[in-house]
Design a protein around this motif. Structure first.
Motif: not given
Ligand SMILES: Nc1ncnc2c1ncn2[C@@H]1O[C@H](COP(=O)(O)OP(=O)(O)O)[C@@H](O)[C@H]1O
Ligand SMILES: [Mg+2]
Lengths: 282, 256, 247
Positions: C101, C103-105
């Motif tokens: 999560g 990382r993708n934010q």
């Protein structure tokens, strides 16, 4: 040899024997059969039960093997020329197919409407027997390297394409849900969920395609060339050299084995999370 | 009503790809973008199909081809299945026999052609031999794999209700291995089919492979293409029959 | 900070005309910000379906779901979900799963690593960071899944029978941890469980559903102070009440 009056050591001896018996690896049994069969073959030829010319015995094959490595066949074409030619053709056709089919399959698989529109074409193209295309490919492109590589690529392409499409569609909805609720964007989901999630099945397709490449290479090397292992075994027939044909088949088995092992090794390196490689094949 | 419309729309989408390809292919021919005698268009091929060969002849070629594949497949696949089952059931036999099988497996069926010609000559036997090799290896390996990976709990459960020996084999082991056997049969069928074409293209005076070679000899590409399409269609139909009608029905518990 | 959730006259049907086959029928439920609500009920009464609609994976056939006054819309990092079957990404290690999560934010590497390490400690998986899910037991997988959902520090935590696969000891430990996290970080929690005891031990309010069609049967508010005594008289009385509502 322990005596029967001496009970305790004897039992220990049996126990040890049992234990050693248990540790005989499976391949040793297989090797045993192979050796016995080879010996039987040799023996049968020695006693003229079977024809030495149609069934050249292992001793003869061993000499031919050596001669092929030293001098090659037909005269002037060395064995490593054959190996290189076959390996190159396979690698070219196979990698062209993989490089085209994997991205395309991922894209088609992730686009349901497109997938439905092209499904009948793919199904039919896959059903077309690659070898039936041989005369057509010759009519179109002539008898040359391009035709050979093209046919290998054709055979592999549809297999890999289908496996990539199925792979994307088979990625569990659970993973997509999980990624969505963790805030991943569509692009991130594709790259980090769909892509790794479909790799195991794509590899299963790559494995089947490798078998296809081997089927096709033999046929395409039987025409219009004297270089390559397919050419070697066919040429040997023209000279009535069954021994050379058989050794050629051994060469083919060796390449096939090595390439299949390389692919399995790649898979283990690239997909360390997959438990049972066989599982995926289903 | 609504469902029917949705169905029609689905049908349209499904065939749109095929239609686009056919139209483009025909246009390329009509507009002379390609040479029609080398790259014949759909209409030309349709004309060949309708007028060049009588339907009875074509059916006869198809029948010969199917007979060959079926015969070779039954021999190779049957032997493969029996060997695989025995090898999986009698483990010592399995271990002993697996050596030679593993060595011969990587050799593609076509590589046997020179040997087959040497052993059996140019006749029907050679073709059947090659075709049966195509079926044998996938069937034997998948059957064996299925047999040795049957969940041992199944055996314990069956033994505890009194099943023994051959009944254990027939009622538990083989049915449990059936999904794997099915995979082997399907792969084996496609390899048999692929080998048939090669065998017929190499030497035959009847069969669909021969039709293609005939087209090549008389230099009519549309005949070659017609033959290719026929073989593809036959492959498609037989695969469908084997997989959907036989397996889907018998193995519904597995394939769903 | 937690957000309030409003479920207004929600009905969900899965392409079947039969009235009894409704997954959910006219469910209305209001959950305050930072409230801890448990849902109990038999299998098939629509608990998972309701969570999926709050998460945004499914849309109601009629009615609406509001999150902090806004329509639920598509799924996002404000609503963390712990799935019934852990649903860990098998190709990522435990710690990579937790970092997914953040990382993708776009959280910087160092920061998210440190965060994930804290979460690993929180769910007591020190030493297992680099294991793949298949190398972890069911209970350990579930703990990674909880840590993964917490990593985004969501306003709302949706948990679908998260402790079902855990052994009794780990289960009570995780219950304590969950309460600690909930009190420390202030979240709205919806917790689906099969266990009435668990629901009573954890929540401010227990909601009882009944199947065929899925409906809201009863709501029991629990005012006992935490930590609760499972053997206390009040606790047992509430247990009886919920048990009666289900049967
Ligand atoms: N995707 C779906 N398609 C069709 N029916 C479904 C689907 N998901 C759930 N259902 C049905 O909806 C009902 C409620 O399911 P679910 O929410 O999973 O129940 P629970 O989580 O309480 O066990 C069940 O009858 C189930 O069969
Ligand atoms: Mg559920």
């Amino acid at each position: 040899m322990p005596s029967s009056s001496d009970a305790t050591p004897r039992r220990a001896w049996i126990r040890r024997l049992r234990r050693t018996r248990l540790t005989i690896p499976d391949w040793a049994y297989g090797l045993l059969t192979v050796l016995v069969l080879l010996w039987l073959w040799e023996y049968a030829v020695d006693h003229a039960w079977i024809n030495a010319y149609r069934f050249p015995p292992p001793s003869k094959l061993a000499r031919t093997f050596e001669a092929l490595l030293e001098r090659g066949f037909p005269r002037g074409v060395t064995t490593d020329t054959h190996f290189k030619a076959t390996l190159w053709r396979i690698l070219k056709g196979y990698s062209v197919a993989a490089v085209c089919a994997i991205p395309l399959g991922l894209f088609v698989g992730a686009t349901p409407l497109l997938e439905r529109a092209v499904a009948p074409i793919i199904t039919f193209a896959r059903s077309v027997a690659t070898l039936s295309l041989l005369p057509l490919a010759v009519a179109w492109f002539g008898v040359g390297e391009f035709t050979r590589v093209f046919l290998i690529a054709y055979g592999c392409f549809w297999i890999i394409l289908t496996s990539a499409i199925n792979a994307v569609q088979g990625v569990s909805k659970q993973y997509v849900f999980a990624a969505q609720s963790l805030g991943a964007s569509r692009r991130q989901i594709f790259m980090q969920v769909m892509l790794p999630g479909s790799l195991p099945r794509i590899f299963a397709g790559l494995r089947v395609a490798l078998g296809m490449a081997f089927l096709v290479i033999i046929a395409v090397e039987m025409i219009g060339t004297i270089e390559g292992l397919g050419a070697l075994i066919m040429e040997a027939r023209n000279f009535y050299r069954t021994d050379v044909t058989m050794v050629g088949m051994i060469f083919i088995a060796i390449i096939g084995f090595v390439l299949a092992r390389t692919l399995a090794w790649l898979e283990r390196i690239l997909l360390p999370w997959v438990t049972d490689l066989e599982e995926v094949q289903r | 009503m609504k469902q029917q419309r949705a169905f029609q729309r689905n049908l349209l989408v499904s065939w749109s790809g095929v239609i686009v390809v056919l139209v483009l292919w025909q246009l390329a021919n009509t507009l002379r973008l390609v040479n029609p005698s080398v790259f014949p268009g759909p209409l030309q091929i349709l004309d060949t199909a309708l007028n060049r060969f009588p339907a009875a002849d074509v059916l006869d070629h198809a029948r010969i081809s199917v007979q060959r594949v079926l015969f070779g497949f039954l021999i190779g696949g049957g032997l493969g299945m029996v060997t695989g089952i025995l090898a999986g059931w009698y483990r010592l036999f399995g271990k002993l026999i697996w050596g030679p099988i593993e060595i011969l497996r990587p050799v593609p069926p076509l590589a046997w052609i020179p040997i087959a010609l040497m052993w059996f000559g140019l006749g029907e036997q050679s073709k059947v031999f090659i075709i049966s090799l195509g079926a044998f290896f996938p069937v034997v390996t998948n059957t064996y794999k299925g047999m040795i990976s049957v969940d041992p709990m199944l055996f314990r459960a069956a033994q505890s209700i009194g099943l023994r020996g051959p009944r254990l084999l027939a009622k538990i082991a083989v049915p449990a291995a059936l999904p794997d056997i099915a995979v082997g049969i399907r792969v084996g069928w496609s390899l048999s089919f692929g080998s048939l074409v090669a065998a017929e293209v190499l030497a035959a005076n009847r069969g669909l492979g021969y039709m293609i070679m005939y087209g090549r000899e008389v230099g009519e590409v549309e005949v070659i293409v017609y033959g290719i399409l026929l073989i593809g269609l036959l492959n498609l139909i037989t695969d469908y029959l084997i997989f959907n009608l036989l397996f889907r029905r018998q193995l519904r518990w597995y394939f769903g | 900070m937690g957000k309030a959730i409003a479920i207004e006259h929600v009905t969900k049907r899965f392409n079947d005309e039969d009235e009894r086959a409704l997954a959910l029928k006219d469910v209305t439920l209001h959950i305050a910000a930072n409230e801890f609500v448990s849902i109990v009920g038999r299998s098939g009464c629509g608990k998972t379906t309701l969570l999926n609609m709050i998460a945004g994976f499914l849309q109601p056939s009629s009615g609406q779901v509001l999150i902090g006054g806004e329509p639920a819309g598509s799924p996002g990092p404000d609503r963390g979900m712990v799935f019934q079957h852990a649903a860990l990404f098998p190709w990522l290690t435990a710690i990579q799963n937790i970092e997914f999560g953040p990382r993708n934010q776009g959280v910087p590497r160092k920061q998210r690593r440190a965060q994930a390490q804290d979460l690993i400690e929180l769910v007591r998986l020190g030493g297992f960071e680099r294991k793949y899910p298949r190398e972890l037991s069911g209970g350990m997988q579930q703990r990674v899944a909880i840590a993964r959902a917490l990593a985004n520090d969501p306003d709302i935590l949706l948990m679908d029978e998260p402790f079902g696969a855990l052994d009794e000891l780990t289960r009570s430990e995780m219950q304590l941890e969950l309460l600690r996290i909930w009190e420390a970080r202030k979240k709205t929690v919806i917790f689906v469980t099969h266990s009435i005891m668990e629901a009573l031990y954890l929540s401010d309010r227990v909601v009882v559903f009944s199947p065929h069609p899925g409906r809201l049967r009863a709501e029991i508010t629990v005012t006992l102070p935490r930590p609760r005594q499972r053997s206390s008289h009040e606790f047992m009385a509430l247990y009886e009440e919920i048990h009666r509502a289900i049967f």
